[in-house]
Enzyme design. Structure first.
Site, PDB file in Angstrom:
ATOM      1  N   ASN A 188       6.378  11.547   2.738  1.00 29.10           N
ATOM      2  CA  ASN A 188       6.854  10.742   1.432  1.00 29.10           C
ATOM      3  C   ASN A 188       5.568  10.133   0.971  1.00 29.10           C
ATOM      4  OD1 ASN A 188       7.280   8.596  -0.393  1.00 29.10           O
ATOM      5  ND2 ASN A 188       9.428   8.581   0.212  1.00 29.10           N
ATOM      6  N   ASP A 232      10.777   4.304   8.804  1.00 23.21           N
ATOM      7  CA  ASP A 232      12.103   4.647   8.332  1.00 23.21           C
ATOM      8  C   ASP A 232      12.675   3.252   7.611  1.00 23.21           C
ATOM      9  OD1 ASP A 232      14.049   6.867   8.458  1.00 23.21           O
ATOM     10  OD2 ASP A 232      15.375   5.269   9.191  1.00 23.21           O
ATOM     11  N   PHE A 260       7.259   4.149  -6.143  1.00 23.67           N
ATOM     12  CA  PHE A 260       8.127   5.437  -5.960  1.00 23.67           C
ATOM     13  C   PHE A 260       9.442   4.889  -5.832  1.00 23.67           C
ATOM     14  CE2 PHE A 260       8.920   5.198  -1.345  1.00 23.67           C
ATOM     15  CZ  PHE A 260       8.141   4.223  -0.758  1.00 23.67           C
ATOM     16  N   ASP A 318      11.613   1.491  -6.904  1.00 28.69           N
ATOM     17  CA  ASP A 318      10.797   0.538  -7.275  1.00 28.69           C
ATOM     18  C   ASP A 318      11.342   0.128  -8.626  1.00 28.69           C
ATOM     19  OD1 ASP A 318       9.543   0.094  -4.840  1.00 28.69           O
ATOM     20  OD2 ASP A 318       7.807   1.277  -5.196  1.00 28.69           O
ATOM     21  N   ARG A 325       7.465  -2.996   3.767  1.00 25.21           N
ATOM     22  CA  ARG A 325       6.693  -2.084   4.546  1.00 25.21           C
ATOM     23  C   ARG A 325       5.178  -2.684   4.700  1.00 25.21           C
ATOM     24  NH1 ARG A 325       7.220   1.436   1.425  1.00 25.21           N
ATOM     25  NH2 ARG A 325       8.868   2.644   2.870  1.00 25.21           N
TER      26      ARG A 325
END
Ligand code: ITT
Length: 201
Positions: free
Chosen positions: A15, A75, A155, A158, A182
């Site tokens: 990704n 993940d 991305f 978002d 993240r």
């Protein structure tokens, strides 16, 4: 035992949005951070489990075993309590493209207002070396789902994930990472890394 791979960390994600954010957060590490492009024979990294932890661990362990270096996998997904925490661990399979995933989410949430629009992003990162799991780190970010997409950064979900009065797509990558799931998971990972590297010499 692990001295040979001390300098290389494979970010095992296909990704591009995730990889950009991870690279930014790991830029100053004393490691050579590489992407999947550096390992041409890497197989698909399946996500067969129904927890973020198990999928992150499995992706990191498979990637590290093939690449024979440290591998970091992420993940992550969006949980909406009003939808029974869906799409959750299945976020990337919720629809074929980011635009279709957003459209489906807004459709499923039409008619929901106020507190019913609460949502959270969850991220689990796993570090492995040669199929051995070295650690798992988690981050959670609470917000709301906007009525319509706003912003062009980032991305995935978002453009509809509201944090305060802006969506994540209205923030720079650095602003998002300061508060995101993240960013939290990777800061915890970085905190634990010196100990892991010392153990691995
Ligand atoms: P890899 O497994 O190759 O890393 P993936 O996109 O399949 O890539 P996941 O299975 O972890 O990764 O799915 C994560 C999905 O959750 C992602 O496709 C987005 O739809 C959503 N997501 C996760 N973090 C996000 C973020 O920071 N912003 C927006 N959407 C996010």
């Amino acid at each position: 035992m692990l001295g040979r791979c001390r300098r290389r960390l494979l970010v095992a994600s296909g990704n591009a949005g995730k990889v950009r954010e991870i690279a930014l957060l790991l830029a100053d590490l004393p490691l050579e951070v590489v992407g999947l492009g550096a390992v041409p024979d890497m197989p698909e990294l399946p996500e067969p489990y129904d927890t973020f932890h198990q999928n992150a661990a499995s992706k990191a362990q498979t990637a590290a075993a093939v690449a024979r270096c440290f591998a970091l996998a992420d993940d992550s997904g969006l949980q909406v309590p009003a939808l029974g925490d869906r799409p959750g661990v299945y976020s990337s399979r919720y629809a074929p493209t980011d635009a279709e995933r957003i459209a489906r989410l807004l459709e499923e949430m039409s008619g929901l207002t106020g507190e019913q629009r609460r949502a959270r992003f969850v991220c689990v990162v796993a570090l492995a070396d040669d199929a051995r799991l070295l650690g798992l780190w988690e981050g959670v970010c609470e917000g709301f789902i906007a009525e319509e997409p706003r912003g062009a950064e980032g991305f995935g979900f978002d453009p509809v994930f509201l944090y305060g009065d802006r969506t994540f797509a209205q923030m720079t990558a650095a602003e998002k990472s300061r508060v995101s799931h993240r960013g939290q998971a990777l800061r915890a990972f970085r905190h634990g890394l010196p100990g892991l590297l010392n153990e691995c010499v």
